[in-house]
Design an enzyme around this catalytic site. Structure first.
Site: not given
Ligand SMILES: [Mg+2]
Length: 325
Positions: A151, A202, A247
């Site tokens: 991240k 991403e 998702k």
């Molecule tokens: Mg993501």
């Protein structure tokens, strides 16, 4: 006759989860049970404030269709009754699970993957100092991780990835910027991270502000997450991204997610399956998408202090379904 129950749960995390939008130490999920003829279908979803959802709004959306669910509407009808989002996800997954239970099977028995198949899942490294992220990477490697998802925000981008790469020279690395990069940094970051053998990035730019991604040739595959919710989004993402992150909480369930897989493949795009954190109940529902994905990121339960659904086994960097009730 069907009956519908819905309730909320709070699950503490065993360490803070830090991304570009903020940090969390626990998650709230909504669970749905649909009972019929002695069988029960279950579903779980997690609201994300980024998309305007809260526990309260999800419960309200569920209540809006509860009578229709009890009167027997099917998954296709549900697609018309509720917009994509966590409420429809919990209900759609519960309907899949009930439909299969009534036939004496499970969704994975119908859609794959086979019970016991080991699927490599990303292990997430949340945002911290480069040194702490390197240390977190070493811990994940010690637990067998084969794919790390780093991240990032728009600070210390190269330093952080460099530190993780030094700690984990041979592991597969993917990046998630969660919309945080400034447009003028994107191209240089992509090339710098390509040289650190990053295989995918991403959502570098905010959803709705990502058209410039079509303007340069990507040295690393780019994946749309916040920019991609349903099959209707896929066509205009081609050229900006090589992959979409599906998702269930965005697509509003497995039914739409499987339609997204087809849409992506029609446009020559690859599939990633991700999660909003959650228990093994939510991850298990996403396994049919994992069976069709080239990158799987279903490590939500690894972040929880506890998990009440023993149907999934996480170890050595993979996840597998262990039984078929
Ligand atoms: Mg993501």
């Amino acid at each position: 006759m069907r009956t519908l129950k819905r309730y909320t749960q709070t699950w503490p995390l065993d360490r803070p989860f830090v991304i570009a939008r903020g940090a969390s130490t626990s998650i709230d999920v909504i669970r749905v049970e649909i009972h019929q003829d002695g069988h029960v279908g279950t579903g779980e979803s997690k609201p994300t404030p980024r998309y305007g959802h809260s526990v309260e709004s999800v419960l309200e959306d569920i209540d809006e269709v509860s009578l229709a669910i009890e009167q027997g509407i099917d998954r296709q009808a549900l697609l018309e009754r509720l917009p994509a989002g966590p409420a429809r996800n919990a209900l759609d997954c519960a309907l899949w699970s009930l439909e299969c239970a009534l036939e004496g099977v499970t969704p994975t028995a119908r859609l794959g993957p086979p019970i016991g198949q080991e699927i490599v899942t990303a292990h997430t490294i949340s945002i911290a100092s480069p040194e702490d992220m390197a240390e977190a990477a070493r811990k994940e490697l010690a637990q067998g991780a084969r794919l790390l998802k780093i991240k990032l925000n728009d600070e210390q981008v190269v330093e952080r990835v460099h530190a993780v790469r030094e700690a984990a020279p041979d592991v597969r690395l993917i990046i998630d910027a969660n919309e945080a990069w400034a447009p003028e940094h994107v191209e240089q970051y992509c090339y710098a991270l390509a040289s650190l053998n990053v295989e995918m990035i991403e959502q570098p730019l905010p959803a709705g502000d990502d058209a410039m991604l079509a303007d340069f040739s990507h040295p690393v595959s780019l994946c749309a997450d916040e920019s991609c919710h349903t099959r209707a989004d896929v066509a205009h993402l081609k050229g900006r991204y090589e992959m979409i992150n599906i998702k269930l909480d965005k697509s509003g369930g497995l039914t739409e997610a499987l339609a997204m897989v087809e849409a992506a493949h029609e446009h020559g795009m690859a599939i990633m399956v991700g999660c909003m954190l959650g228990t093994s109940m939510a991850m298990r529902a996403a396994l049919p998408v994992a069976a069709r994905a080239s990158i799987v990121d279903l490590d939500g339960p690894i972040w929880l202090s506890d998990d009440d659904t023993p149907a999934l086994d996480y170890r050595n960097g993979w996840v597998r379904e262990t039984r078929s009730p």
